[in-house]
Write a protein that holds these residues in place. Structure first.
Motif, PDB file in Angstrom:
ATOM      1  N   ASP A 152       0.827  -1.208   0.000  1.00 55.24           N
ATOM      2  CA  ASP A 152       0.000   0.000   0.000  1.00 55.24           C
ATOM      3  C   ASP A 152       0.864   1.262   0.000  1.00 55.24           C
ATOM      4  O   ASP A 152       0.556   2.238  -0.700  1.00 55.24           O
ATOM      5  CB  ASP A 152      -0.937   0.010   1.211  1.00 55.24           C
ATOM      6  CG  ASP A 152      -2.033  -1.044   1.109  1.00 55.24           C
ATOM      7  OD1 ASP A 152      -2.276  -1.566  -0.008  1.00 55.24           O
ATOM      8  OD2 ASP A 152      -2.635  -1.353   2.166  1.00 55.24           O
ATOM      9  N   ILE A 153       1.934   1.255   0.778  1.00 54.18           N
ATOM     10  CA  ILE A 153       2.849   2.410   0.801  1.00 54.18           C
ATOM     11  C   ILE A 153       3.475   2.598  -0.576  1.00 54.18           C
ATOM     12  O   ILE A 153       3.513   3.719  -1.110  1.00 54.18           O
ATOM     13  CB  ILE A 153       3.941   2.229   1.878  1.00 54.18           C
ATOM     14  CG1 ILE A 153       3.340   2.412   3.274  1.00 54.18           C
ATOM     15  CG2 ILE A 153       5.120   3.183   1.653  1.00 54.18           C
ATOM     16  CD1 ILE A 153       2.877   3.828   3.606  1.00 54.18           C
ATOM     17  N   LEU A 154       3.983   1.525  -1.157  1.00 50.31           N
ATOM     18  CA  LEU A 154       4.632   1.631  -2.463  1.00 50.31           C
ATOM     19  C   LEU A 154       3.647   2.130  -3.523  1.00 50.31           C
ATOM     20  O   LEU A 154       3.995   2.981  -4.344  1.00 50.31           O
ATOM     21  CB  LEU A 154       5.241   0.294  -2.862  1.00 50.31           C
ATOM     22  CG  LEU A 154       6.374  -0.190  -1.947  1.00 50.31           C
ATOM     23  CD1 LEU A 154       6.817  -1.593  -2.341  1.00 50.31           C
ATOM     24  CD2 LEU A 154       7.550   0.774  -1.952  1.00 50.31           C
ATOM     25  N   LYS A 155       2.417   1.629  -3.493  1.00 53.39           N
ATOM     26  CA  LYS A 155       1.393   2.116  -4.426  1.00 53.39           C
ATOM     27  C   LYS A 155       1.187   3.619  -4.246  1.00 53.39           C
ATOM     28  O   LYS A 155       1.092   4.363  -5.223  1.00 53.39           O
ATOM     29  CB  LYS A 155       0.061   1.400  -4.189  1.00 53.39           C
ATOM     30  CG  LYS A 155       0.007  -0.019  -4.675  1.00 53.39           C
ATOM     31  CD  LYS A 155      -1.341  -0.645  -4.306  1.00 53.39           C
ATOM     32  CE  LYS A 155      -1.323  -2.143  -4.426  1.00 53.39           C
ATOM     33  NZ  LYS A 155      -2.534  -2.775  -3.877  1.00 53.39           N
ATOM     34  N   GLY A 156       1.110   4.057  -2.995  1.00 55.07           N
ATOM     35  CA  GLY A 156       0.887   5.469  -2.705  1.00 55.07           C
ATOM     36  C   GLY A 156       1.988   6.373  -3.228  1.00 55.07           C
ATOM     37  O   GLY A 156       1.734   7.533  -3.574  1.00 55.07           O
ATOM     38  N   PHE A 157       3.192   5.860  -3.295  1.00 51.85           N
ATOM     39  CA  PHE A 157       4.323   6.629  -3.817  1.00 51.85           C
ATOM     40  C   PHE A 157       4.559   6.374  -5.305  1.00 51.85           C
ATOM     41  O   PHE A 157       5.474   6.941  -5.894  1.00 51.85           O
ATOM     42  CB  PHE A 157       5.604   6.309  -3.032  1.00 51.85           C
ATOM     43  CG  PHE A 157       5.701   7.042  -1.727  1.00 51.85           C
ATOM     44  CD1 PHE A 157       6.289   8.302  -1.657  1.00 51.85           C
ATOM     45  CD2 PHE A 157       5.213   6.482  -0.559  1.00 51.85           C
ATOM     46  CE1 PHE A 157       6.375   8.984  -0.461  1.00 51.85           C
ATOM     47  CE2 PHE A 157       5.298   7.152   0.654  1.00 51.85           C
ATOM     48  CZ  PHE A 157       5.882   8.411   0.707  1.00 51.85           C
ATOM     49  N   GLY A 158       3.746   5.523  -5.904  1.00 45.15           N
ATOM     50  CA  GLY A 158       3.900   5.235  -7.325  1.00 45.15           C
ATOM     51  C   GLY A 158       5.107   4.379  -7.652  1.00 45.15           C
ATOM     52  O   GLY A 158       5.643   4.444  -8.758  1.00 45.15           O
ATOM     53  N   VAL A 159       5.538   3.556  -6.697  1.00 45.93           N
ATOM     54  CA  VAL A 159       6.699   2.689  -6.899  1.00 45.93           C
ATOM     55  C   VAL A 159       6.224   1.317  -7.360  1.00 45.93           C
ATOM     56  O   VAL A 159       5.390   0.681  -6.697  1.00 45.93           O
ATOM     57  CB  VAL A 159       7.539   2.562  -5.613  1.00 45.93           C
ATOM     58  CG1 VAL A 159       8.656   1.546  -5.773  1.00 45.93           C
ATOM     59  CG2 VAL A 159       8.100   3.923  -5.215  1.00 45.93           C
ATOM     60  N   GLU A 160       6.773   0.855  -8.463  1.00 44.27           N
ATOM     61  CA  GLU A 160       6.423  -0.461  -8.989  1.00 44.27           C
ATOM     62  C   GLU A 160       6.998  -1.543  -8.083  1.00 44.27           C
ATOM     63  O   GLU A 160       8.113  -1.425  -7.577  1.00 44.27           O
ATOM     64  CB  GLU A 160       7.003  -0.607 -10.398  1.00 44.27           C
ATOM     65  CG  GLU A 160       6.575  -1.851 -11.115  1.00 44.27           C
ATOM     66  CD  GLU A 160       7.173  -1.945 -12.516  1.00 44.27           C
ATOM     67  OE1 GLU A 160       7.162  -3.066 -13.049  1.00 44.27           O
ATOM     68  OE2 GLU A 160       7.658  -0.932 -13.035  1.00 44.27           O
ATOM     69  N   PHE A 161       6.230  -2.612  -7.887  1.00 41.92           N
ATOM     70  CA  PHE A 161       6.697  -3.706  -7.039  1.00 41.92           C
ATOM     71  C   PHE A 161       6.137  -5.024  -7.537  1.00 41.92           C
ATOM     72  O   PHE A 161       5.207  -5.059  -8.340  1.00 41.92           O
ATOM     73  CB  PHE A 161       6.309  -3.474  -5.568  1.00 41.92           C
ATOM     74  CG  PHE A 161       4.830  -3.519  -5.323  1.00 41.92           C
ATOM     75  CD1 PHE A 161       4.201  -4.696  -4.950  1.00 41.92           C
ATOM     76  CD2 PHE A 161       4.058  -2.369  -5.466  1.00 41.92           C
ATOM     77  CE1 PHE A 161       2.836  -4.736  -4.725  1.00 41.92           C
ATOM     78  CE2 PHE A 161       2.693  -2.397  -5.242  1.00 41.92           C
ATOM     79  CZ  PHE A 161       2.080  -3.588  -4.874  1.00 41.92           C
ATOM     80  N   GLU A 162       6.739  -6.091  -7.039  1.00 46.06           N
ATOM     81  CA  GLU A 162       6.202  -7.429  -7.247  1.00 46.06           C
ATOM     82  C   GLU A 162       6.046  -8.063  -5.875  1.00 46.06           C
ATOM     83  O   GLU A 162       6.731  -7.664  -4.931  1.00 46.06           O
ATOM     84  CB  GLU A 162       7.135  -8.275  -8.134  1.00 46.06           C
ATOM     85  CG  GLU A 162       8.499  -8.537  -7.518  1.00 46.06           C
ATOM     86  CD  GLU A 162       9.430  -9.320  -8.434  1.00 46.06           C
ATOM     87  OE1 GLU A 162       9.328  -9.198  -9.660  1.00 46.06           O
ATOM     88  OE2 GLU A 162      10.268 -10.056  -7.887  1.00 46.06           O
ATOM     89  N   MET A 163       5.137  -9.018  -5.766  1.00 49.94           N
ATOM     90  CA  MET A 163       4.890  -9.666  -4.483  1.00 49.94           C
ATOM     91  C   MET A 163       4.694 -11.155  -4.707  1.00 49.94           C
ATOM     92  O   MET A 163       3.963 -11.556  -5.610  1.00 49.94           O
ATOM     93  CB  MET A 163       3.648  -9.055  -3.822  1.00 49.94           C
ATOM     94  CG  MET A 163       3.339  -9.609  -2.442  1.00 49.94           C
ATOM     95  SD  MET A 163       1.802  -8.932  -1.744  1.00 49.94           S
ATOM     96  CE  MET A 163       2.351  -7.321  -1.217  1.00 49.94           C
ATOM     97  N   THR A 164       5.358 -11.958  -3.859  1.00 49.43           N
ATOM     98  CA  THR A 164       5.215 -13.401  -3.984  1.00 49.43           C
ATOM     99  C   THR A 164       5.593 -14.088  -2.673  1.00 49.43           C
ATOM    100  O   THR A 164       6.118 -13.465  -1.757  1.00 49.43           O
ATOM    101  CB  THR A 164       6.071 -13.946  -5.158  1.00 49.43           C
ATOM    102  OG1 THR A 164       5.694 -15.302  -5.409  1.00 49.43           O
ATOM    103  CG2 THR A 164       7.559 -13.852  -4.878  1.00 49.43           C
ATOM    104  N   VAL A 165       5.307 -15.376  -2.612  1.00 53.68           N
ATOM    105  CA  VAL A 165       5.675 -16.208  -1.470  1.00 53.68           C
ATOM    106  C   VAL A 165       6.956 -16.952  -1.825  1.00 53.68           C
ATOM    107  O   VAL A 165       7.043 -17.565  -2.891  1.00 53.68           O
ATOM    108  CB  VAL A 165       4.553 -17.210  -1.117  1.00 53.68           C
ATOM    109  CG1 VAL A 165       5.004 -18.179  -0.023  1.00 53.68           C
ATOM    110  CG2 VAL A 165       3.296 -16.466  -0.696  1.00 53.68           C
ATOM    111  N   VAL A 166       7.930 -16.854  -0.930  1.00 53.03           N
ATOM    112  CA  VAL A 166       9.218 -17.542  -1.096  1.00 53.03           C
ATOM    113  C   VAL A 166       9.609 -18.074   0.282  1.00 53.03           C
ATOM    114  O   VAL A 166       9.961 -17.296   1.155  1.00 53.03           O
ATOM    115  CB  VAL A 166      10.319 -16.581  -1.604  1.00 53.03           C
ATOM    116  CG1 VAL A 166      11.635 -17.300  -1.742  1.00 53.03           C
ATOM    117  CG2 VAL A 166       9.917 -15.926  -2.914  1.00 53.03           C
TER     118      VAL A 166
END
Length: 160
Positions: free
Chosen positions: A23-37
């Motif tokens: 949510d923070i990264l979205k708010g700052f417009g930062v692209e991200f990926e998310m996964t389980v490792v």
């Protein structure tokens, strides 16, 4: 924005905590990926993820883990990217202390920036601050965020 952050977690049960970083990264417009490792259940996946992260354009990795919480440290031992560890109070945790200490007490040579228990929001903010050292637009957004925090405290103080 071309910079990216990787958000990884030891199991899907950590998602409710790790979403705060997203949510923070979205708010700052930062692209991200998310996964389980999982460091314990999928060590080959963890090794590949960490080894290939920089080549995929990642600049920072946020790794959340509960219990023994080896994921942030193991990833940090493989990649040259900064790793931010989020200790997660999981169902098998000892009030979160096992996770905190597993992430915090890294040996010299393998640093992991560690935030407070369940503080994925702060991990997201720290990732933005790291990225903003090379991005003036992002630095300006961070300054505005901090200004808004200051203003909120001042407004609260004015009501007393």
């Amino acid at each position: 924005m071309s910079v990216k952050v990787g958000i990884i977690m030891g199991s899907k049960s950590d998602l409710n905590i790790m979403n705060d970083a997203a949510d923070i990264l979205k708010g700052f417009g930062v692209e991200f990926e998310m996964t389980v490792v999982s460091a314990h259940r999928t060590p080959e996946r963890m090794f590949t993820y960490a080894k290939e992260a920089a080549g995929r354009g990642l600049k920072v990795i946020i790794a959340g883990a509960g219990g023994a919480a080896h994921l942030p440290g193991m990833v940090a031992s493989i990649t040259v990217l900064p790793v931010i560890g989020v200790p997660v109070k999981s169902s098998n945790s000892i009030d979160g202390w096992d996770s905190i200490l597993s992430i915090l007490q890294m040996p010299n040579g393998i640093p992991v920036a560690t935030v407070a228990l369940n503080a994925a929001k702060n991990a997201g903010l720290l990732a933005v601050q790291i990225l903003s050292t090379a991005d003036a637009s992002l630095a300006e957004k961070m300054q505005n965020y901090k200004d808004d925090l200051r203003k909120a405290v001042e407004a609260s103080a004015a009501t007393l």
